[in-house]
Design an enzyme around this catalytic site. Structure first.
Site, PDB file in Angstrom:
ATOM      1  N   GLY A  15       8.217   6.846  -2.327  1.00  0.00           N
ATOM      2  CA  GLY A  15       9.493   7.462  -2.668  1.00  0.00           C
ATOM      3  C   GLY A  15       9.759   8.689  -1.827  1.00  0.00           C
ATOM      4  O   GLY A  15       9.234   8.837  -0.714  1.00  0.00           O
ATOM      5  N   CYS A  41      12.483   4.117   4.839  1.00  0.00           N
ATOM      6  CA  CYS A  41      11.822   5.392   5.133  1.00  0.00           C
ATOM      7  C   CYS A  41      11.528   5.543   6.614  1.00  0.00           C
ATOM      8  O   CYS A  41      11.384   6.665   7.104  1.00  0.00           O
ATOM      9  CB  CYS A  41      10.548   5.537   4.304  1.00  0.00           C
ATOM     10  SG  CYS A  41       9.408   4.156   4.446  1.00  0.00           S
ATOM     11  N   GLU A  82       3.271   7.676  -0.263  1.00  0.00           N
ATOM     12  CA  GLU A  82       4.005   7.177   0.907  1.00  0.00           C
ATOM     13  C   GLU A  82       5.420   7.694   0.768  1.00  0.00           C
ATOM     14  O   GLU A  82       6.169   7.248  -0.102  1.00  0.00           O
ATOM     15  CB  GLU A  82       3.962   5.646   0.955  1.00  0.00           C
ATOM     16  CG  GLU A  82       4.302   5.078   2.324  1.00  0.00           C
ATOM     17  CD  GLU A  82       5.788   5.044   2.629  1.00  0.00           C
ATOM     18  OE1 GLU A  82       6.228   5.878   3.453  1.00  0.00           O
ATOM     19  OE2 GLU A  82       6.504   4.231   2.051  1.00  0.00           O
ATOM     20  N   GLY A  99       7.177  13.269  -4.225  1.00  0.00           N
ATOM     21  CA  GLY A  99       5.778  13.204  -3.827  1.00  0.00           C
ATOM     22  C   GLY A  99       5.085  14.549  -3.914  1.00  0.00           C
ATOM     23  O   GLY A  99       3.944  14.653  -4.387  1.00  0.00           O
TER      24      GLY A  99
END
Length: 492
Positions: free
Chosen positions: A220, A277, A243, A225
């Site tokens: 996310g 991402c 990640e 994070g």
């Protein structure tokens, strides 16, 4: 009933939630979040199921996982439609996601043996062995951009290793999460091995705060994070795999085929409506006439990209963003960059009110000071011009993130230089930033992760190594260390 805990479908006791198609507004899913008590219930179910699941042989666990792969194949059309309708993706792209989910099974099985299998080395008086053991109960937090494939990349390796799981999908994709869990149920997972809790921030905080959790696997945003990293600080006994996103640079240094380079750039920046991402966020373009021609062609082709609904025919290249709010955030980011002095080359436009259909945007930021080092998660590409390749590398590395980086150039020497100097976990040459090999790790450094790459390396964070020295018998050594006396003489 939208929660799956200990093998039963139950109703959430938290806030009610409605999921709509982000383009049409059609209601797709309704349910209730899991409250803190139900999150605790899911954890207890996973803990109770762990010993039996972990004691099964890998072959026995693999049977269930491969049965799930077969169910994905048989239900590919239905799952494709669910993912497409819920995320706003075109049908073609949702189909590639389901295919990736299917392929992940065989890849994860192979990776388990290569990365975390058993090894044995014979020694003169026995053997040295290496085995891997599961952590226990793991929480998996799923993202909305790939609501099937990315959680699958955590769940499958974790189950193969012998862990039990509590899965929380993104609150923006509850329907996809539920659909995948129903296939796992059909695959014959024992009760409690995999549990589904729906919900947003409150559910996620309750899950990450569980004392009886052995680890958390997250895909996310960097902001979330970092919050999870702070929350789990001081708990080294828990494995944490993050990640996160990136502010990814694509360097266009020298172009032999302008249209090929434009195609690569569009694939890098605008596929999935810019919601990957690894998407290119920063285009670093060499100064000069060739760069000018490339940029003009990029703007012209990007201008023709018309987003459409998931089932439009002919199929669009990009669909809607995950929500109208997400689309508006991209527009706001573009407006802020323009206010800072950016030169708009292609303005992003919302095609309709109360929809997430957003056209791509391109804005040049050369010479503008103080540009935020943030990931804009959508189809907005910022452009900087450079004079030397050394300058391009400095610009590429001028970010707190470190996920992906790419170079378009016919010169291998420049790619070799980039490999030595780039600060990114994925560095591509004449390939889109959004392309990755299934047999390679996937992850980044800096604000893009905590050195726990997924994909081929996911097996690494799903099990811990156990080393053993072994002998099937015990004998007194022929030669003893100084000071040891095993003679029959009586000590007086």
């Amino acid at each position: 009933m939208t929660l799956w805990i200990n093998g039963d479908w139950i109703t959430g006791q938290g806030a009610s939630r409605v999921k709509r198609n982000p383009v049409s507004g059609e209601v797709l899913w309704q349910g209730n979040d899991a409250d803190a008590a139900q999150v605790g219930q899911a954890c207890r179910a996973a803990r109770a199921a762990f010993p039996r699941w972990a004691r099964l042989s890998l072959a026995e666990r693999q049977v269930v996982v491969e049965r799930f792969a077969g169910l994905l194949e048989r239900n590919k059309g239905e799952l494709t439609a669910i993912i497409a309708r819920e995320t706003g993706k075109p049908r073609w792209e949702a189909a590639t996601e389901v295919t990736a989910m299917i392929n992940k099974i065989a890849i994860s099985i192979k990776a388990y043996h290569v990365r975390t299998g058993e090894q044995r080395s014979e020694m003169p008086d026995g053997a040295a062995s290496l085995r891997h053991r599961p952590h226990g109960v793991l929480a998996v937090f799923g993202p909305y951009n790939f609501p099937g494939h990315l959680p699958n990349g955590h769940i499958v390796p974790a189950l193969l290793a012998g862990n039990t799981i509590i899965f929380k999908p993104s609150e923006l994709t509850p329907w996809s999460g539920e659909a995948v869990m129903r296939l796992w149920q059909q695959a014959g997972l024992p009760p409690g091995v995999l549990n589904l809790v729906q919900g947003g921030r409150e559910t996620g905080q309750a899950l990450s705060a569980l004392e009886d959790l052995d680890g958390l696997l997250f895909t996310g945003s960097a902001n979330t994070g970092y919050q999870l990293h702070r929350q789990l600080s001081g708990q080294p006994e828990k494995i944490l795999a993050l990640e996160m996103g990136g502010n990814n640079p694509l360097i266009i240094d020298e172009v032999a085929d302008i249209d090929a380079a434009v195609h690569l750039t569009i694939q890098s920046a605008f596929v999935t409506a810019g919601q990957r991402c690894t998407c290119a966020r920063r285009l670093l373009l060499k100064s000069g006439a060739q760069g000018d021609a490339f940029l003009a062609r990029l703007v012209a082709v990007s201008q023709r990209l018309t987003p459409g609904n998931w089932d439009d025919e002919p199929q669009p290249f990009i669909g809607g963003l995950i929500s109208e709010q997400a689309a508006q955030q991209v527009v706001t980011a573009w407006q802020q960059l323009e206010a800072m002095g950016g030169r708009t080359l292609l303005a992003p436009r919302l095609l309709q009110s109360e929809t997430s259909l957003l056209t791509p945007g391109i804005i040049e930021m050369t010479g503008v000071a103080g540009v935020p080092d943030e990931e804009v998660f959508g189809p907005l590409l910022r452009v900087w011009r450079y004079d030397s390749f050394e300058e391009a590398i400095l610009m590429a590395n001028n970010t707190r993130f470190g996920l992906s980086c790419g170079l378009v150039s016919p010169e291998r020497e420049k790619f070799d230089q980039l490999l030595l100097e780039a600060r990114a976990g994925i560095v591509n040459w004449n390939k889109p930033l959004t392309g990755a090999a299934s047999t390679a790790p996937f992850g980044g450094i800096g604000a893009s992760g905590n050195h726990r790459p997924s994909a081929w390396y996911a097996a690494d964070y799903c099990a811990w190594p156990m080393a053993s020295l072994e002998s099937d018998s015990l004998t007194l050594p022929a030669t003893l260390n100084p000071g040891l006396d095993f003679s029959d003489e009586v000590v007086r």
